[in-house]
Design an enzyme around this catalytic site. Structure first.
Site, short mmCIF file in Angstrom:
data_model
loop_
_atom_site.label_atom_id
_atom_site.label_comp_id
_atom_site.label_asym_id
_atom_site.label_seq_id
_atom_site.Cartn_x
_atom_site.Cartn_y
_atom_site.Cartn_z
N SER A 191 0.77 3.52 -3.21
CA SER A 191 0.25 4.77 -3.82
C SER A 191 -1.24 5.01 -3.46
CB SER A 191 -0.29 4.17 -5.32
OG SER A 191 0.95 3.67 -5.98
N GLU A 248 11.92 -4.60 -4.50
CA GLU A 248 11.04 -4.86 -5.41
C GLU A 248 11.69 -4.92 -6.92
OE1 GLU A 248 7.69 -2.35 -4.70
OE2 GLU A 248 6.93 -2.70 -6.57
N GLY A 296 0.80 -1.09 0.03
CA GLY A 296 -0.31 0.05 -0.16
C GLY A 296 1.00 1.14 -0.09
C1 LIG Z 1 0.43 -2.96 -13.09
C2 LIG Z 1 0.60 -1.92 -11.79
C3 LIG Z 1 0.51 -2.34 -10.71
C4 LIG Z 1 0.85 -1.65 -9.65
N1 LIG Z 1 0.83 -2.20 -8.36
C5 LIG Z 1 0.84 -1.37 -7.23
C6 LIG Z 1 0.81 -1.85 -5.84
O1 LIG Z 1 0.66 -3.12 -5.88
N2 LIG Z 1 1.04 -1.03 -4.81
C7 LIG Z 1 1.13 0.42 -5.06
O2 LIG Z 1 1.25 1.00 -4.16
N3 LIG Z 1 1.19 1.14 -6.27
C8 LIG Z 1 1.04 -0.01 -7.48
N4 LIG Z 1 1.18 0.60 -8.70
C9 LIG Z 1 1.22 2.14 -8.80
C10 LIG Z 1 2.51 2.47 -9.42
O3 LIG Z 1 3.56 2.33 -8.31
C11 LIG Z 1 2.31 4.10 -9.87
O4 LIG Z 1 1.29 4.14 -10.99
C12 LIG Z 1 3.43 4.59 -10.15
O5 LIG Z 1 4.30 5.07 -9.01
C13 LIG Z 1 3.06 5.95 -10.86
O6 LIG Z 1 2.17 6.81 -10.25
P1 LIG Z 1 1.05 7.69 -10.72
O7 LIG Z 1 0.31 6.54 -11.73
O8 LIG Z 1 0.36 8.44 -9.59
O9 LIG Z 1 1.70 8.52 -11.96
P2 LIG Z 1 2.35 10.08 -11.57
O10 LIG Z 1 3.21 10.04 -10.54
O11 LIG Z 1 1.23 10.84 -11.65
O12 LIG Z 1 3.12 10.13 -13.13
C14 LIG Z 1 2.50 10.49 -14.08
C15 LIG Z 1 3.64 10.49 -15.20
O13 LIG Z 1 4.66 11.80 -14.81
C16 LIG Z 1 5.87 11.28 -14.54
N5 LIG Z 1 6.32 12.09 -13.41
C17 LIG Z 1 5.91 12.09 -12.19
N6 LIG Z 1 6.87 12.80 -11.24
C18 LIG Z 1 7.95 13.23 -11.92
C19 LIG Z 1 9.00 13.65 -11.74
N7 LIG Z 1 9.33 14.17 -10.41
N8 LIG Z 1 9.96 13.82 -12.49
C20 LIG Z 1 9.72 13.36 -14.01
N9 LIG Z 1 8.54 12.88 -14.24
C21 LIG Z 1 7.67 12.49 -13.36
C22 LIG Z 1 6.09 9.72 -14.38
O14 LIG Z 1 7.06 9.09 -14.52
C23 LIG Z 1 4.89 9.33 -15.27
O15 LIG Z 1 5.13 9.09 -16.61
C24 LIG Z 1 1.01 -0.14 -9.83
C25 LIG Z 1 0.88 0.33 -11.14
C26 LIG Z 1 0.74 -0.48 -12.03
C27 LIG Z 1 0.59 -0.02 -13.46
#
Ligand SMILES: Cc1cc2nc3c(=O)[nH]c(=O)nc-3n(C[C@H](O)[C@H](O)[C@H](O)COP(=O)(O)OP(=O)(O)OC[C@H]3O[C@@H](n4cnc5c(N)ncnc54)[C@H](O)[C@@H]3O)c2cc1C
Length: 378
Positions: free
Chosen positions: A132, A247, A130
């Protein structure tokens, strides 16, 4: 400047027997559908996980006192790469065996360790992560889910999202704001939350292939005893980021599309045309290089080093490789992506899911930042 030093891995004598043991288990119980074999570390089959537990192939490196088998990191590596290469349905126990068990052993109090670790090693307790939340993915330090003290208890309120496997998990290790009014990395703690605790609600998120792998998880006045705190209060940021090395370091970060490579070789037969032959050669050479890099990370972990930078590099390069395979195959093999042919079915499936490979476990841009810092470039 630190660089990536690969090393020839000394495979243990037991490796051959372990490989045969895993292959026999997979043949007896594993997954035959090629689409289920792709990206198999997200495909849950609790019965298969229990079978691995009975065979002593989970919690392999952990102390016997907690149900482990005190084998080496490299022996564990042999087992997980065999499982992934075969496309075994390992999703139920994957997170628990890879990171929650080791984290509990390192940071957990005795009650948490006794409650969860032996059950993970038996293939009976599964975990989810947990981190995100809505509006806090990459920007993990903006976590808002709160833990408030009430006497000896903690009361949790908030929401997690994209939680892989929350619907099959028995507990979550969650990063939560435990100090009211704290900012960013300060005041965060990790908690172990049983998924059947009153006030925990799991809602499925269905992905575009129609699969149910991740979820939203809601906490409404979830009451936990003091012992649910994992590690040190306020040290959650450090603990959670250390956990990310576990991870990111495994061979799952380049083997998600291996089932498609296998189907391509099957399709090619004995006399493939030149373009297919070249593609098979290229993919094999890249896989071999990634394997050397990934196994080098495992060897470093086995020596007690912290190869966080190397793990990040392997994840980034590995994700590029596994994302490229479906597009490269589609470019050289004529096929009907709506057809029943195994190669076409796996290609169609991976074309849809592979864009997510570089998001899960940390996005490409975030990894590039970590690599740049590790190489002294920022
Ligand atoms: C298949 C899958 C399984 C997952 N499983 C889990 C899970 O079990 N537990 C969990 O907690 N999460 C999980 N996640 C979530 C995952 O870790 C997040 O989706 C990821 O950390 C990105 O966060 P976000 O989706 O909010 O995108 P955002 O953080 O909003 O990012 C959007 C875009 O902006 C870019 N970006 C953001 N900040 C910056 C920066 N500072 N500099 C440059 N670029 C930036 C990102 O790289 C991305 O391309 C999962 C995601 C997927 C797709």
């Amino acid at each position: 400047m630190q660089t990536f030093a690969t090393e020839a891995v000394d495979w243990p004598e037991s490796a051959t027997a372990l490989r045969e043991q895993v292959r026999a288990l997979v043949a007896e119980h594993g997954e035959r559908d090629p689409v289920r074999r792709a990206n198999c570390w997200t495909k849950a089959d609790p019965a298969f996980s229990r079978r691995l537990g009975e065979a002593g192939l989970l919690g392999m490196t952990w102390p016997r006192e907690y149900g482990g088998h005190e084998r080496s990191q490299i022996e564990r590596y042999v087992v997980i790469e065999e499982l992934l290469a075969a496309g075994a349905p390992v999703g139920a126990h994957w997170i628990a065996d890879r990171q929650s068990g080791p984290l509990l052993l390192r940071m957990g109090n005795e009650e948490l360790k006794r409650r969860w670790v032996p059950a993970i090693a038996r293939g009976e307790a599964f975990a989810c992560i947990g981190l995100s939340e809505p509006n806090s993915g990459s920007d993990l330090a903006s976590v808002r889910t709160s833990a408030r003290r009430d006497g000896d208890d903690w009361v949790i309120n908030g929401q997690k999202v994209w939680t892989t496997g929350a619907h099959v998990a028995h507990f979550m290790i969650a990063l939560i704001r435990s100090e009211p009014g704290s900012e960013r990395q300060q005041g965060l703690s990790q908690f172990v939350i049983p998924m059947d605790a009153p006030g925990v609600t799991v809602k499925p998120i269905i992905d575009l292939t129609g699969a149910h792998e991740f979820n939203e998880v809601f906490f409404e006045d979830v009451r936990l005893p003091a012992t649910a705190l994992l590690g040190e209060e306020g040290n959650g940021w450090k603990q959670a980021t250390a956990e990310l090395s576990l991870e990111r370091s495994g061979p799952e970060r380049y083997l998600s599309s291996m089932a498609l490579f296998t189907e391509l070789v099957r399709h090619a037969g004995k006399h493939p045309d030149q373009t297919v032959r070249e593609l098979v050669g290229r993919l094999a050479a890249e896989a071999w290089t990634l394997r050397l890099m990934s196994a080098s990370v495992a060897a470093k972990l086995a020596r007690g080093e912290d190869p966080a930078l190397e793990a990040t590099i392997v994840k980034d390069l590995g994700n590029s490789y596994e994302q490229a395979i479906p597009e490269l195959v589609q470019a050289v093999v004529e096929m009907d992506l709506n057809g029943e042919d195994a190669l076409a079915r796996v290609t169609a499936y991976l074309l849809q899911v592979s864009p997510s490979f570089s998001l899960r476990g940390g996005t490409r841009e975030i990894l590039k930042g970590i690599i740049a810092r590790g190489l002294g470039l920022r």
